[in-house]
Design an enzyme around this catalytic site. Structure first.
Site, short mmCIF file in Angstrom:
data_model
loop_
_atom_site.label_atom_id
_atom_site.label_comp_id
_atom_site.label_asym_id
_atom_site.label_seq_id
_atom_site.Cartn_x
_atom_site.Cartn_y
_atom_site.Cartn_z
N ASP A 499 0.82 -1.21 0.00
CA ASP A 499 0.00 0.00 0.00
C ASP A 499 0.86 1.25 0.00
OD1 ASP A 499 -2.32 -1.41 0.01
OD2 ASP A 499 -2.58 -1.36 2.19
N ASP A 501 0.98 3.64 1.91
CA ASP A 501 0.89 4.31 3.21
C ASP A 501 2.08 3.90 4.08
OD1 ASP A 501 0.38 1.72 3.94
OD2 ASP A 501 -1.73 2.04 4.45
N ASP A 503 2.39 1.86 6.66
CA ASP A 503 2.55 0.42 6.87
C ASP A 503 3.12 -0.25 5.63
OD1 ASP A 503 1.79 0.29 9.45
OD2 ASP A 503 -0.29 -0.34 9.06
#
Ligand code: 0RA
Length: 635
Positions: A499, A501, A503
Site C-alpha cells: 500500500d 501508506d 505500513d
C-alpha cells in the site's frame, strides 16, 4: 614552451581529430555511459590525476569548484603539469596530456598512474567531451595557459603571468550534445566520492565549493582509513579498539583498518590504488584467510578455543566487522564482470603477510579488545550452528515434500523464469484481487499477512523459522545462505506490491532488507521491482485517469476542470477491484514499476541500519531530518 606558431595547428588538429571522432561517437566506450554517472566520470577523471600527484607526495590540497555557469574546475598544489616540448609529440607535455588519447599511460607518468578509475582514460577524453576546457599551470615561476574546444587546442600554450606557487587547474564545460540527460553536477555525488578519496589519501585536504548553491565542504582525515572505519561505525555499538596497520611488502603497500560492532552483518570495503573493488579479489582473499587463521591461532594459544572445539569459520570472524582494506600496487590486473575484481596474485600474499603479523601484535598488545572480539566471534559461531540446524530443517522439509510450494502461493502456469513474475502482495484482500486480476500464464501471487520479521535485528536462525519468509524462500526456489543458487530462481521479476501508506512502506523496507541481506544476487541481477499503484482515480463523464503523484493529480484537475466529488483516493490496494488492480498496477502495457538497484551498496546498508537497527536515536534523527529522502528509497 611550444615554439610553433598558430598555423601549425592545421596539421595537429587532423591528428587530434582522428581519435576525437570515435570518442565522441561512442563516448560510453570510454566513460561507461552518458547519463549522470558518465557525467560525473569526467570529474573523477580530472580529480584522479591530482590525487595521483598527492599519492606521489607532491600535493596536499585539491579544490573542486562547481561554477555557476555549469563548469567544473579542479585545482591542485602539485608540481604542475610539465609544459616543455614533449619529445614524441613535438608539442608541449601539457597539450599532449590534454589532447592525445591515453597520453598519461603511454608516457608512463608515475607508477600509481592507475587511480584513474577502472576506465582510466585520461584527461584528453574529458576534453573531447567538453565544449570548452581551460588549463592553468603554475610552474617555474610562470603561469602557463591553454584553452580547447571539443578537444582541439585553440592556441599555443602561452605564459600569462608570473607566480610564486606551483600547481594545476583544469576547468571544463561538459558538452550537452553528449550528456543529453543532464550536464548538471550533483553536489552529493561529488561529496560522497571525494570523502572516500580523502579517507584513502592520508593527510590530503579536499575542498568542494558549489558556487551554484553557495555550499562548500572540506575534508581532511589525519587517520586515513582508520578515520574511515570510525565514520562507517558511527551508528553502531562498537566492540574494542580500532585496528590499523600499514606496511609495504614486495612493492605492495598494504593498509588495513577494522573494528567490530554488535551488528550481524559486515561491511568490508576493499580498494586497489584508490579504486573501489566491490567484487573483491586476491587482496580480499588474503585478508579473509589471514583473519580466520590469526583469530583461530590466538584463541587456541590462549586456551579460549579448546582442543575439542571446531575452528571458527570465516563467516564467524567477519560477523559485525567494519573493515577497509586499501592496497597500492604497480600495474594491477583486474578481472570479473565489471573489471572490479583484483587478479594480481602477489597481492594475496602481501596482504596475508602484513595483516596476520600486525593483527597478532594488536591482539597481544590489547588483551581487552582481544577478549571482546573472541566473545563476539564465539557467539557468531554458536548462532551459525543453530542456523544450520534450522536451515537444514527448512530445506529438508522442502525436499521431503518435493519442494511443495506454499499453499498461499497462486503460481503462474508458465515454467519459464524469464517470463514469470512473482507479486509479493501485502494482505489477504489485496492478494485476492491480485489473484483474480492477474495474467495467470505469467503472474504468480504470494500474499503476505502482516509484518514480516525485521531481518536487520533478527538472527539468521530465527529468520529461517519465520513462516512468511519460509514461504517466500520456497516460492523463489533459490534456497538461501550457502546453498543459495540463483540459477534456480523461478521468477525473473519479483515485484513488491504494498500500500501507498506508512505500513506499506514499512513492509516494503522489511522485504528490501531481507533481499539485501540474504539474497543480494537477486538485487544485483536486477530481478527485484517495486510496483507503483496509483494514488488517485479522477473521473469526468466517461473518461478516467489514474494518477501516481500529487503533482500529476493537480495537473489533471487543472486540465480537465475536475471537481471534488470525482476524485477517489486509494488508501490501500484492497480498495481496488481486480480489474482496476490489473489495469493500473499489473498490466505490463500500462503499469509503472521501479527496478530496485544498489548504486551505492554502502549507502543502502547505512540507511537500512539506521532504519532497522536496534539503535533508536540515529534512526529517529534520520527519519526526522530526511523524511523526504526515505520515501525515495522506494525507487
Ligand atoms: C608528470 C610529471 C610532473 C607533473 C605531473 C605529471 C602532474 C600531472 C598532473 C595532473 C593534474 N595535476 C598534476 N600535477 C602534476 C612533473 C615532474 C617534475 O616536475 O619533475
Amino acid at each position: 614552451m611550444a615554439k610553433k606558431d598558430n598555423q601549425d595547428y592545421g596539421a595537429d588538429s587532423i591528428q587530434v581529430l582522428e581519435w576525437l571522432e570515435p570518442v565522441r561517437k561512442r563516448p560510453w566506450m570510454y566513460i561507461g555511459s552518458t547519463d549522470e554517472r558518465g557525467l560525473h566520470h569526467l570529474v573523477w577523471e580530472i580529480v584522479d590525476n591530482s590525487i595521483d600527484e598527492a599519492i606521489a607526495g607532491h600535493c596536499d590540497t585539491i579544490t573542486i569548484v562547481l561554477h555557476a555557469d555549469g563548469a567544473c574546475s579542479v585545482t591542485d598544489n602539485g608540481r604542475g603539469i610539465p609544459t616543455g616540448i614533449h619529445s614524441k609529440t613535438k608539442v608541449s607535455a601539457l597539450e599532449t596530456t590534454l589532447t592525445v588519447l591515453h597520453a598519461g599511460w603511454k608516457f608512463g607518468w608515475g607508477w600509481y598512474k592507475v587511480s584513474g578509475g577502472l576506465h582510466g582514460v585520461g584527461s584528453s577524453v574529458v576534453n573531447a567531451l567538453s565544449t570548452k576546457m581551460e588549463a592553468w599551470v603554475h610552474r617555474e615561476g610562470k603561469v602557463f595557459y591553454q584553452q580547447y574546444a571539443i578537444g582541439v587546442p585553440l592556441e599555443n600554450v602561452k605564459e600569462i603571468d608570473t607566480t610564486k606557487i606551483t600547481g594545476t587547474t583544469i576547468k571544463f564545460y561538459p558538452d550537452a550534445s553528449i550528456f543529453k540527460i543532464t550536464t548538471e553536477f550533483d553536489y552529493k555525488t561529488i561529496i560522497t566520492r571525494l570523502r572516500q578519496q580523502a579517507y584513502l589519501t592520508k593527510g590530503i585536504t579536499i575542498i568542494i565549493n558549489d558556487e551554484r548553491s553557495g555550499k562548500n565542504y572540506k575534508f581532511f582525515f589525519e587517520g586515513g582509513i582508520k578515520s574511515y572505519v570510525n565514520f562507517l561505525n558511527k551508528n553502531d555499538h562498537t566492540i574494542g579498539a580500532v585496528f590499523y596497520a600499514e606496511k609495504e611488502k614486495n612493492d605492495i603497500l598494504v593498509e588495513v583498518s577494522l573494528q567490530y560492532n554488535r551488528e550481524y552483518s559486515n561491511n568490508i570495503i576493499p580498494f586497489v590504488n584508490n579504486i573501489h573493488t566491490p567484487e573483491g579479489g586476491t587482496h580480499i582473499t588474503g585478508f579473509r584467510t589471514a583473519l580466520t587463521r590469526t583469530i583461530n591461532k590466538y584463541a587456541r594459544d590462549k586456551g579460549i578455543l579448546k582442543e575439542k572445539d571446531q575452528n571458527l569459520t570465516n563467516d564467524d570472524v567477519i560477523e559485525g566487522m567494519v573493515a577497509v582494506i586499501s592496497i597500492k600496487v604497480i600495474d594491477p590486473q583486474f578481472e570479473g564482470q565489471t573489471k572490479s575484481k583484483l587478479g594480481t596474485a602477489e597481492a594475496r600474499w602481501a596482504v596475508d603477510s602484513v595483516f596476520s603479523e600486525k593483527l597478532m601484535e594488536f591482539l597481544e598488545e590489547d588483551p581487552k579488545t582481544a577478549k571482546s572480539i573472541c566473545e563476539k566471534v564465539f557467539l557468531a559461531a554458536k548462532a551459525r550452528l543453530a542456523a544450520r540446524a534450522a536451515r537444514d530443517t527448512v530445506i529438508r522439509k522442502g525436499a521431503l515434500e518435493g519442494m511443495t510450494l506454499p499453499g498461499k502461493l497462486a503460481d503462474c502456469s508458465s515454467k519459464d523464469p524469464a517470463v514469470s513474475e512473482l507479486y509479493i502482495v501485502e494482505g489477504d484482500s489485496a492478494g485476492g484481487s491480485a489473484k483474480q486480476g492477474r495474467d495467470r500464464e505469467t503472474q504468480a501471487i504470494l500474499p503476505l499477512r502482516g509484518k514480516i520479521l525485521n531481518t536487520e535485528q533478527a538472527r539468521i536462525d530465527r529468520i529461517f523459522a519465520n513462516e512468511q519468509i519460509k514461504n517466500l524462500i520456497i516460492a523463489l526456489g533459490t534456497s538461501i545462505g550457502e546453498t543459495f543458487d540463483a540459477s534456480r530462481l523461478r521468477y525473473h521479476r519479483i515485484v513488491i506490491m504494498t500500500d501507498a501508506d506508512v505500513d506499506g512502506a514499512h513492509i516494503r523496507t522489511l522485504l528490501l532488507t531481507f533481499f539485501f541481506r540474504y539474497m543480494k544476487e537477486i538485487v544485483d541481477g536486477g530481478y527485484l521491482y517495486i510496483a507503483q499503484p496509483p494514488l488517485y482515480k479522477l473521473t469526468k463523464g466517461k473518461q478516467s485517469w489514474y494518477v501516481f503523484t500529487e503533482e500529476e493529480k493537480q495537473a489533471v484537475i487543472d486540465e480537465h476542470s475536475i471537481t471534488g466529488e470525482n476524485i477517489q483516493r486509494y488508501k490501500g490496494l484492497g480498495e481496488m477491484n481486480p480489474e482496476q488492480l490489473w489495469e493500473t498496477t499489473m498490466d505490463p502495457q500500462a503499469r509503472k514499476m521501479y527496478r530496485v538497484g544498489i548504486e551505492d551498496a554502502e549507502a543502502a546498508d547505512e540507511i537500512f541500519k539506521i532504519l532497522m537497527g536496534g539503535d533508536v536515536p540515529p534512526r529517529k534523527r534520520f527519519i526526522q531530518s530526511r523524511a523526504k529522502q526515505v520515501k525515495n528509497l522506494d525507487v
